[in-house]
Design an enzyme around this catalytic site. Sequence first.
Site, short mmCIF file in Angstrom:
data_model
loop_
_atom_site.label_atom_id
_atom_site.label_comp_id
_atom_site.label_asym_id
_atom_site.label_seq_id
_atom_site.Cartn_x
_atom_site.Cartn_y
_atom_site.Cartn_z
N LYS A 14 0.49 -1.57 0.34
CA LYS A 14 0.11 -0.14 -0.21
C LYS A 14 0.96 0.99 0.26
O LYS A 14 0.76 1.97 -0.21
CB LYS A 14 -0.89 0.21 1.15
N SER A 41 -2.63 -12.61 3.86
CA SER A 41 -3.50 -12.74 2.22
C SER A 41 -2.07 -13.17 1.65
O SER A 41 -2.68 -13.04 0.41
CB SER A 41 -3.27 -10.98 2.22
N1 PMP Z 1 -3.69 -7.57 1.32
C1 PMP Z 1 -3.22 -6.64 2.46
C2 PMP Z 1 -3.09 -6.83 4.04
C3 PMP Z 1 -4.14 -5.26 2.35
O1 PMP Z 1 -3.85 -5.12 3.50
C4 PMP Z 1 -4.24 -4.78 1.56
C5 PMP Z 1 -4.70 -3.99 1.30
N2 PMP Z 1 -6.21 -3.11 1.69
C6 PMP Z 1 -4.64 -5.38 -0.06
C7 PMP Z 1 -4.08 -7.83 0.73
C8 PMP Z 1 -5.40 -5.87 -0.50
O2 PMP Z 1 -5.21 -4.58 -1.80
P1 PMP Z 1 -5.33 -3.51 -2.63
O3 PMP Z 1 -6.09 -2.78 -1.51
O4 PMP Z 1 -4.95 -3.15 -3.98
O5 PMP Z 1 -6.41 -4.73 -3.00
#
Ligand code: PMP
Length: 319
Positions: free
Chosen positions: A58, A275
Amino acid sequence: MVASSPTPVASDPPAFGSYVLDRIGNTPLLAFRRIIPKNPHVQIFAKAEWCNPGGSVKDRAALQIIVDAERRGDLRPGKTLIDSSSGNTGIAYAMIGAARSIPIELVMPASISEERKHIAAAFGAKITYSDPYEGSDGAIRLVRKLVAESPDGYYYADQYSNPSNWLAHYRTTGPEVWRQTMGQITHFVATLGTSGTIMGTGRYLRERNAAIKIIGVQPDDALHGIEGLKHMESSIVPAIYDERQLDAKLLVTTEEAFATARRIAREEGVFVGQSAGAAMAAALRLADTIECGVIVVIFPDSGDKYLTTSLWKIQDWSI
Ligand code: PMP
């Protein structure tokens, strides 16, 4: 659209060393020795996004959002940047705000990991917590209320609707992946939060080669434990999300995401968050369905922000 501009921060190069914000982007692409597809004609590589200075993917979006808002004059002295975040974007805003002397106010669900709260606070951001049971949508509703109450004091960055979010990935993540795979990538796999990562990287890669498949990964259920991700069907859908840009969407359970993150730590020596576990689990499943290919998966952050959560606290990791 020009696709190759570097990290969009103007700073004179110092004689030695580099400024912290100049370290955003250009993350390594990791290969694996043990967690590999059964089919030897399929390879998986992962983008190590925790190597960004704020510790996550991010940083890219937050930097682009801030630089673009400053260019337009929306973010100027006297204004506070405010946004909702499930953690990583908030940390990124807070880090950039500290480095650039921009006041930052964050609305975060009270349920996010303690580490995320402490890191954002360490950078000096003001934090307001939203209802822990309402998740990221509760934070969105609360930030909208705060902005409506005093619109003049804030620049509302709104990462869910802000095109600079996906543009960051169109300009940096996409070209990096293309370069690092020497154009051989066949499948791009990323989890869905705001969807900025997959929208921007996917658009860039498809412009280079229309045959590249773009695969989104999301939790299988509204009540999931994969921080940072959205279950789109039951959530406020981000305005920047366009499902038609995806070739497929794979669903991952919280258990599968956790188990895969733990495997990645113990079998590869790579310490990632949940994630990343979800993304790798989906990539391994995808690998079983194709005859040959080069899959690139995004590992959004590292495991250390989840040390106090059940991801790492549980003693019995056999689940
Ligand atoms: N994984 C984590 C740990 C995140 O913090 C985020 C962002 N919310 C994402 C994946 C997904 O990224 P994006 O917002 O670009 O879809």
